[in-house]
Design an enzyme around this catalytic site. Structure first.
Site, PDB file in Angstrom:
ATOM      1  CG  ASP A  11      -1.786   1.266   1.062  1.00 31.30           C
ATOM      2  OD1 ASP A  11      -2.367   1.512   0.152  1.00 31.30           O
ATOM      3  OD2 ASP A  11      -1.755   1.764   2.351  1.00 31.30           O
ATOM      4  CB  SER A  12       0.158   4.818  -0.734  1.00 28.95           C
ATOM      5  OG  SER A  12      -0.962   4.987   0.119  1.00 28.95           O
ATOM      6  CB  CYS A  74      -3.041   0.735  -2.556  1.00 28.62           C
ATOM      7  SG  CYS A  74      -3.120   2.237  -3.105  1.00 28.62           S
ATOM      8  CD  GLU A 154       0.383   6.874   5.512  1.00 26.88           C
ATOM      9  OE1 GLU A 154       1.493   6.185   6.005  1.00 26.88           O
ATOM     10  OE2 GLU A 154      -0.529   6.370   5.280  1.00 26.88           O
ATOM     11  CB  CYS A 186      -9.197   5.374   0.469  1.00 23.80           C
ATOM     12  SG  CYS A 186      -7.700   5.538   0.968  1.00 23.80           S
ATOM     13  CG  HIS A 188      -5.058   5.561   4.154  1.00 20.99           C
ATOM     14  ND1 HIS A 188      -4.409   5.040   3.039  1.00 20.99           N
ATOM     15  CD2 HIS A 188      -3.944   5.901   4.945  1.00 20.99           C
ATOM     16  CE1 HIS A 188      -3.063   5.130   3.211  1.00 20.99           C
ATOM     17  NE2 HIS A 188      -2.680   5.745   4.162  1.00 20.99           N
TER      18      HIS A 188
END
Length: 265
Positions: A11-12, A74, A154, A186, A188
């Site tokens: 993932d990012s 992601c 994040e 997403c 996140h």
């Protein structure tokens, strides 16, 4: 491929940990090698070509770790890079994205009106709409790009007043009023799932990618006779740039301190 090989996940940043946690619960015998590309986070505001290049380097790293499967945890990378990655690396490893399993679940549940919140890259790709059309499903979809959420999560700002204002501004969109479900497109966003559920007064179904993806991966490994019988090695966690928030999040998810290895790819 062998049963005892690890599953690669990337993932990012911290978002894919929501997927890794779900996979750990569904597949407790599997070893996971996780890569968070914190140096290039967020992916959602990057060009398709940038996301593809970052993803290729991570896939090559995970292949070097001899994984039996790679999970793109992601939405942004799944939406713009998955087909490219599969075409380039299909001889070496199977690659599964996060998007198709949740769409299949929505169809199976006969959902008709869905609001989607996602990164700019995911919305612009139109991947959710394209796959829904592929299944000839009659679903009314409204997509909204929410670009500030992932970078704020994040950086650990989700409990701040500023974050609450940003989230409320996104969710008060009139187009969400008649939707029966809100899809958190997403990885996140499940970290703030409770806040989103609270905003809608618990009157909407709040969906995310993790559980349907875990079920899809379990099905794939079972069909290929690749389910691990016993966990022989601990999970490994890599990031492209060390992050205290990433360290804190892994501890929260796994109830113990996790060694995070910085690895440039």
């Amino acid at each position: 491929m062998q049963k005892n090989q690890a599953i690669g996940i990337f993932d990012s940043g911290i978002g894919g940990l929501t997927v890794a946690k779900s996979l750990s619960e569904e597949l407790p015998n599997e070893q996971f090698i996780y890569f968070g590309d914190t140096a290039h986070m967020p992916y959602g505001d990057k060009s398709s070509q940038e996301i593809i290049e970052y993803s290729k380097k991570i896939v090559e790293f995970l292949i070097s770790k001899n994984v039996k499967l790679i999970v793109i945890a992601c939405n942004s990378a799944s939406s713009v890079a998955a087909s490219v990655l599969r075409a380039q690396y299909f001889r070496q490893v199977e690659i599964i994205g996060v998007i198709r399993p949740i769409i299949k679940m929505c169809i199976e549940k006969h959902l008709k009106k869905i609001g989607i919140i996602a990164t700019k890259a995911t919305v612009e790709s139109q991947i959710y709409l394209d796959i829904i059309k592929e299944y000839n499903a009659d679903i009314d979809v409204y997509q909204k790009a929410t670009p500030l959420l992932a970078p704020m999560i994040e950086s650990g700002q989700q409990e701040s007043e500023a974050f609450n204002h940003v989230l409320e501004d996104y969710l008060k969109d009139e187009q969400f009023r008649d939707k029966e479900a809100i899809l958190l497109a997403c990885t996140h966003y499940p970290i703030i799932k409770q806040e989103i559920d609270d905003f809608f007064n618990h009157k909407k179904i709040i969906l995310d990618n993790a559980k349907p993806l875990a079920n899809e991966i379990k099905k794939y490994l079972t069909e290929k006779n690749l389910l691990a019988d016993i966990k022989t090695k601990p999970n490994e966690f890599y990031v492209s740039r060390y992050s205290e928030v990433f360290q804190k999040t892994t501890k929260t998810f796994y109830n113990q301190s996790i060694q995070i290895i910085e690895k440039k790819v």
